[in-house]
Scaffold this motif. Structure first.
Motif, PDB file in Angstrom:
ATOM      1  N   GLY A 171       0.826  -1.207   0.039  1.00 15.67           N
ATOM      2  CA  GLY A 171       0.024   0.124  -0.248  1.00 15.67           C
ATOM      3  C   GLY A 171       0.830   1.179  -0.130  1.00 15.67           C
ATOM      4  O   GLY A 171       1.634   1.222  -0.700  1.00 15.67           O
ATOM      5  N   LEU A 172       0.501   2.235   0.834  1.00 12.91           N
ATOM      6  CA  LEU A 172       1.008   3.527   1.031  1.00 12.91           C
ATOM      7  C   LEU A 172       2.368   3.506   1.196  1.00 12.91           C
ATOM      8  O   LEU A 172       3.247   4.291   0.533  1.00 12.91           O
ATOM      9  CB  LEU A 172       0.241   4.378   1.901  1.00 12.91           C
ATOM     10  N   GLY A 173       2.740   2.635   2.165  1.00 15.72           N
ATOM     11  CA  GLY A 173       4.264   2.516   2.549  1.00 15.72           C
ATOM     12  C   GLY A 173       5.176   2.163   1.375  1.00 15.72           C
ATOM     13  O   GLY A 173       6.169   2.577   1.359  1.00 15.72           O
ATOM     14  N   THR A 185      -7.826   1.129  -2.632  1.00 21.69           N
ATOM     15  CA  THR A 185      -7.272  -0.126  -3.332  1.00 21.69           C
ATOM     16  C   THR A 185      -6.347  -0.770  -2.163  1.00 21.69           C
ATOM     17  O   THR A 185      -5.876  -1.842  -2.708  1.00 21.69           O
ATOM     18  CB  THR A 185      -6.668  -0.021  -4.433  1.00 21.69           C
ATOM     19  N   THR A 186      -5.776  -0.288  -1.182  1.00 19.06           N
ATOM     20  CA  THR A 186      -4.844  -0.920  -0.532  1.00 19.06           C
ATOM     21  C   THR A 186      -5.306  -2.150   0.393  1.00 19.06           C
ATOM     22  O   THR A 186      -6.596  -2.391   0.376  1.00 19.06           O
ATOM     23  CB  THR A 186      -4.015  -0.173   0.429  1.00 19.06           C
ATOM     24  N   GLY A 187      -4.404  -2.673   0.826  1.00 16.65           N
ATOM     25  CA  GLY A 187      -4.691  -3.935   1.797  1.00 16.65           C
ATOM     26  C   GLY A 187      -5.490  -3.709   3.046  1.00 16.65           C
ATOM     27  O   GLY A 187      -5.799  -4.488   3.766  1.00 16.65           O
ATOM     28  N   GLY A 232      -1.723  10.125   9.381  1.00 19.43           N
ATOM     29  CA  GLY A 232      -3.005  10.317  10.153  1.00 19.43           C
ATOM     30  C   GLY A 232      -4.170  10.055   9.151  1.00 19.43           C
ATOM     31  O   GLY A 232      -3.942   9.195   8.125  1.00 19.43           O
ATOM     32  N   SER A 233      -5.523  10.402   9.376  1.00 21.93           N
ATOM     33  CA  SER A 233      -6.533  10.083   8.525  1.00 21.93           C
ATOM     34  C   SER A 233      -7.683  11.157   8.713  1.00 21.93           C
ATOM     35  O   SER A 233      -8.012  11.477   9.771  1.00 21.93           O
ATOM     36  CB  SER A 233      -6.856   8.775   8.655  1.00 21.93           C
ATOM     37  N   ILE A 234      -8.376  10.990   7.569  1.00 26.44           N
ATOM     38  CA  ILE A 234      -9.716  12.122   7.633  1.00 26.44           C
ATOM     39  C   ILE A 234     -10.694  11.505   8.577  1.00 26.44           C
ATOM     40  O   ILE A 234     -11.504  12.021   9.311  1.00 26.44           O
ATOM     41  CB  ILE A 234     -10.341  11.963   6.209  1.00 26.44           C
ATOM     42  N   ALA A 274     -12.115   1.563  16.905  1.00 28.58           N
ATOM     43  CA  ALA A 274     -10.978   1.656  17.345  1.00 28.58           C
ATOM     44  C   ALA A 274      -9.949   2.103  16.587  1.00 28.58           C
ATOM     45  O   ALA A 274      -8.966   2.537  16.742  1.00 28.58           O
ATOM     46  CB  ALA A 274     -10.437   0.074  17.880  1.00 28.58           C
ATOM     47  N   TYR A 275     -10.119   1.818  15.123  1.00 24.36           N
ATOM     48  CA  TYR A 275      -9.112   2.420  13.918  1.00 24.36           C
ATOM     49  C   TYR A 275      -9.336   3.826  14.204  1.00 24.36           C
ATOM     50  O   TYR A 275      -8.288   4.576  13.927  1.00 24.36           O
ATOM     51  CB  TYR A 275      -9.640   1.938  12.708  1.00 24.36           C
ATOM     52  N   LYS A 276     -10.334   4.628  14.150  1.00 25.24           N
ATOM     53  CA  LYS A 276     -10.471   5.908  14.052  1.00 25.24           C
ATOM     54  C   LYS A 276      -9.928   6.595  15.281  1.00 25.24           C
ATOM     55  O   LYS A 276      -9.321   7.644  15.249  1.00 25.24           O
ATOM     56  CB  LYS A 276     -12.291   6.246  13.962  1.00 25.24           C
ATOM     57  N   ALA A 279       2.445   2.235   9.235  1.00 21.36           N
ATOM     58  CA  ALA A 279       1.726   0.690   9.555  1.00 21.36           C
ATOM     59  C   ALA A 279       0.397   0.823  10.076  1.00 21.36           C
ATOM     60  O   ALA A 279       0.577   1.781  10.997  1.00 21.36           O
ATOM     61  CB  ALA A 279       2.446  -0.312   9.830  1.00 21.36           C
ATOM     62  N   ALA A 280      -0.460  -0.075   9.798  1.00 20.92           N
ATOM     63  CA  ALA A 280      -1.687   0.179  10.470  1.00 20.92           C
ATOM     64  C   ALA A 280      -2.265  -1.256  10.328  1.00 20.92           C
ATOM     65  O   ALA A 280      -2.243  -1.973   9.189  1.00 20.92           O
ATOM     66  CB  ALA A 280      -2.470   1.265   9.926  1.00 20.92           C
ATOM     67  N   VAL A 281      -3.262  -1.573  11.084  1.00 24.96           N
ATOM     68  CA  VAL A 281      -4.196  -2.699  11.069  1.00 24.96           C
ATOM     69  C   VAL A 281      -5.633  -1.745  11.225  1.00 24.96           C
ATOM     70  O   VAL A 281      -5.800  -1.125  11.859  1.00 24.96           O
ATOM     71  CB  VAL A 281      -4.237  -3.872  12.001  1.00 24.96           C
TER      72      VAL A 281
HETATM   73  P1  NDP Z   1      -1.878  -1.623   3.756  1.00 24.76           P
HETATM   74  O1  NDP Z   1      -2.832  -2.568   4.692  1.00 24.76           O
HETATM   75  O2  NDP Z   1      -1.752  -1.921   2.577  1.00 24.76           O
HETATM   76  O3  NDP Z   1      -0.626  -1.606   4.638  1.00 24.76           O
HETATM   77  C1  NDP Z   1      -0.373  -1.753   5.992  1.00 24.76           C
HETATM   78  C2  NDP Z   1       0.808  -1.843   6.476  1.00 24.76           C
HETATM   79  O4  NDP Z   1       1.080  -1.933   7.575  1.00 24.76           O
HETATM   80  C3  NDP Z   1       1.390  -3.216   5.804  1.00 24.76           C
HETATM   81  O5  NDP Z   1       2.542  -3.239   5.243  1.00 24.76           O
HETATM   82  C4  NDP Z   1       1.355  -4.349   6.864  1.00 24.76           C
HETATM   83  O6  NDP Z   1       2.133  -5.470   7.053  1.00 24.76           O
HETATM   84  C5  NDP Z   1       1.853  -3.160   8.128  1.00 24.76           C
HETATM   85  N1  NDP Z   1       1.400  -3.677   9.498  1.00 24.76           N
HETATM   86  C6  NDP Z   1       0.411  -4.258  10.180  1.00 24.76           C
HETATM   87  N2  NDP Z   1       0.604  -4.614  11.283  1.00 24.76           N
HETATM   88  C7  NDP Z   1       1.889  -4.446  11.361  1.00 24.76           C
HETATM   89  C8  NDP Z   1       2.658  -4.809  12.391  1.00 24.76           C
HETATM   90  N3  NDP Z   1       2.169  -5.427  13.475  1.00 24.76           N
HETATM   91  N4  NDP Z   1       3.979  -4.479  12.600  1.00 24.76           N
HETATM   92  C9  NDP Z   1       4.539  -4.125  11.387  1.00 24.76           C
HETATM   93  N5  NDP Z   1       3.684  -3.810  10.379  1.00 24.76           N
HETATM   94  C10 NDP Z   1       2.476  -3.967  10.306  1.00 24.76           C
HETATM   95  O7  NDP Z   1      -2.836  -0.438   4.204  1.00 24.76           O
HETATM   96  P2  NDP Z   1      -2.451   1.002   3.769  1.00 24.76           P
HETATM   97  O8  NDP Z   1      -1.166   1.356   2.777  1.00 24.76           O
HETATM   98  O9  NDP Z   1      -3.715   1.528   3.201  1.00 24.76           O
HETATM   99  O10 NDP Z   1      -2.262   1.990   5.112  1.00 24.76           O
HETATM  100  C11 NDP Z   1      -1.002   2.673   5.409  1.00 24.76           C
HETATM  101  C12 NDP Z   1      -1.303   3.875   6.194  1.00 24.76           C
HETATM  102  O11 NDP Z   1      -2.209   4.907   5.567  1.00 24.76           O
HETATM  103  C13 NDP Z   1      -2.247   3.702   7.567  1.00 24.76           C
HETATM  104  O12 NDP Z   1      -1.513   4.342   8.582  1.00 24.76           O
HETATM  105  C14 NDP Z   1      -3.523   4.052   7.210  1.00 24.76           C
HETATM  106  O13 NDP Z   1      -4.383   4.195   8.327  1.00 24.76           O
HETATM  107  C15 NDP Z   1      -3.278   5.097   6.647  1.00 24.76           C
HETATM  108  N6  NDP Z   1      -4.422   5.420   5.720  1.00 24.76           N
HETATM  109  C16 NDP Z   1      -4.908   4.856   4.754  1.00 24.76           C
HETATM  110  C17 NDP Z   1      -5.788   5.369   3.633  1.00 24.76           C
HETATM  111  C18 NDP Z   1      -6.545   4.572   2.600  1.00 24.76           C
HETATM  112  O14 NDP Z   1      -7.452   5.069   2.145  1.00 24.76           O
HETATM  113  N7  NDP Z   1      -6.165   3.370   2.392  1.00 24.76           N
HETATM  114  C19 NDP Z   1      -6.420   6.529   3.782  1.00 24.76           C
HETATM  115  C20 NDP Z   1      -5.660   7.412   4.931  1.00 24.76           C
HETATM  116  C21 NDP Z   1      -4.916   6.860   5.788  1.00 24.76           C
HETATM  117  P3  NDP Z   1       1.884  -6.469   6.163  1.00 24.76           P
HETATM  118  O15 NDP Z   1       2.450  -6.542   4.835  1.00 24.76           O
HETATM  119  O16 NDP Z   1       2.842  -7.669   6.806  1.00 24.76           O
HETATM  120  O17 NDP Z   1       0.737  -6.823   6.538  1.00 24.76           O
END
Ligand code: NDP
Length: 315
Positions: A13-15, A226-228, A141-143, A189-191, A88-90
């Motif tokens: 995703g974003l990272g 589209t991200t995970g 952050g997030s909206i 919890a996410y928000k 990173a986020a779940v």
């Molecule tokens: P993804 O699920 O694609 O990416 C999340 C990443 O976090 C993955 O690389 C995942 O690893 C990693 N991760 C989860 N748990 C852990 C852990 N315990 N230790 C280390 N890494 C972990 O989501 P996004 O790219 O969408 O999200 C990235 C950021 O962007 C988040 O902070 C999200 O809140 C924020 N965001 C996203 C938006 C959206 O519309 N998608 C909008 C605004 C903000 P793994 O690959 O192993 O699962």
């Protein structure tokens, strides 16, 4: 010299898109801080990040022990630290019951807030010592945590209350698994933890910006439908969410564009202002956005900082 940036959750995703954007400039070495080493290596290769511009280091944010080990391993690598991106986020919107981190904190707040809080605190000294022209600590952050926006007003709304659940340890036994002490709700919890991320960034700014010269910032990169992140959502949602965001709310951005935005916050010489929550307008120009009342509550930020310090063993 090249700058060194650590990006948590750079395996998708974003990272990942941000890692790619920064590596491609030729000015950054990216440390992909990921829980799944193999997945991160494959991801880097799949988007064509060249071998010499990244390293993968193991980090599981759902374990404070792992966070401490990561900080040690990074230090032993001898690299300077010029930017840290807490990304990173779940997201567990359909979870009926809470799940927990290694230390027994509810998983989304434990991973996304407490894991990053400890990581950022441990690496602050490394950032301080960097001689790079700009040093930055960025928390995504997030909206959705911002109740002053339309998206932030979709129930269940973020609300940290008086932090009684967090102060009780978020363990679902002696205390609630929710920060405000209420019943478990995965989407809330996410928000809630996004509000924590934004409050944490501001508290870092208040405590350390003047003394260290580090830029502390947060951002909302747009809706990357589209991200995970949405992998745990029901199938119908996953089918309809991207076109809904594209054609109805028009908040949709591609992973590539969002990665470019976060990369801007890491390296653009014009985005050095600290304490800012960045967003982008329809023409993809960055602007300083307003945070909701709760996400800019200085007293809550201080209290959150103190409670979090205790939980991660810093106080
Ligand atoms: P993804 O699920 O694609 O990416 C999340 C990443 O976090 C993955 O690389 C995942 O690893 C990693 N991760 C989860 N748990 C852990 C852990 N315990 N230790 C280390 N890494 C972990 O989501 P996004 O790219 O969408 O999200 C990235 C950021 O962007 C988040 O902070 C999200 O809140 C924020 N965001 C996203 C938006 C959206 O519309 N998608 C909008 C605004 C903000 P793994 O690959 O192993 O699962």
């Amino acid at each position: 010299r090249k700058g060194t940036v650590i990006i948590t959750g750079a395996s998708s995703g974003l990272g990942l898109a941000t890692a790619k954007a920064l590596a491609e400039t030729g000015e950054w070495h990216v440390i992909m801080a990921c829980r799944n080493f193999l997945k991160a290596e494959k991801a880097a290769k799949s988007v064509g990040i060249t071998k010499e511009s990244y390293s993968v280091m193991h980090l599981d944010l759902a374990s404070l022990e792992s966070v401490r080990q990561f900080a040690d391993t990074f230090r032993r690598s001898g690299r300077p630290l010029d930017a840290l991106v807490c990304n990173a986020a779940v997201y567990l919107p359909t979870a009926k019951e809470p799940t927990y981190t290694a230390e027994g904190f509810e998983l989304s707040v434990g991973t996304n807030h407490l894991g990053h809080f400890l990581l950022a605190r441990l690496l602050l000294d490394d950032l301080k010592q960097s001689d790079y022209p700009y040093k930055r600590l960025i928390i995504v952050g997030s909206i959705t945590g911002n109740t002053n926006t339309l998206a932030g007003n979709v129930p269940p709304k973020a609300n940290l209350g008086d932090l009684r659940g967090l102060a009780g340890g978020l363990n679902g036994i002696q205390s609630s698994a929710m920060i405000d002490g209420g019943d478990f709700d995965g989407a809330k919890a996410y928000k809630d933890r996004k509000v924590c991320n934004m409050l944490t960034m501001q508290e870092f700014h208040r405590r350390y910006n003047e003394e260290t010269g580090i830029t502390f910032a947060s951002l909302y990169p747009g809706c990357i439908a589209t991200t995970g992140l949405f992998r745990e959502h029901i199938p119908l949602f996953r089918l309809l969410f991207p076109p809904f965001q594209k054609y109805i709310t028009k908040g949709y951005v591609s992973e590539e564009e969002a990665g470019g935005r976060l990369a801007q916050v890491v390296s653009d010489p014009s985005l050095t202002k600290s304490g800012v929550y960045w967003s982008w307008n329809k023409n993809s120009e960055s602007f300083e956005n307003q945070l909701s009342k709760e996400a800019s509550d200085a007293e809550k930020a201080r209290k959150l900082w103190e409670v979090s310090e205790k939980l991660v063993g810093l106080a």
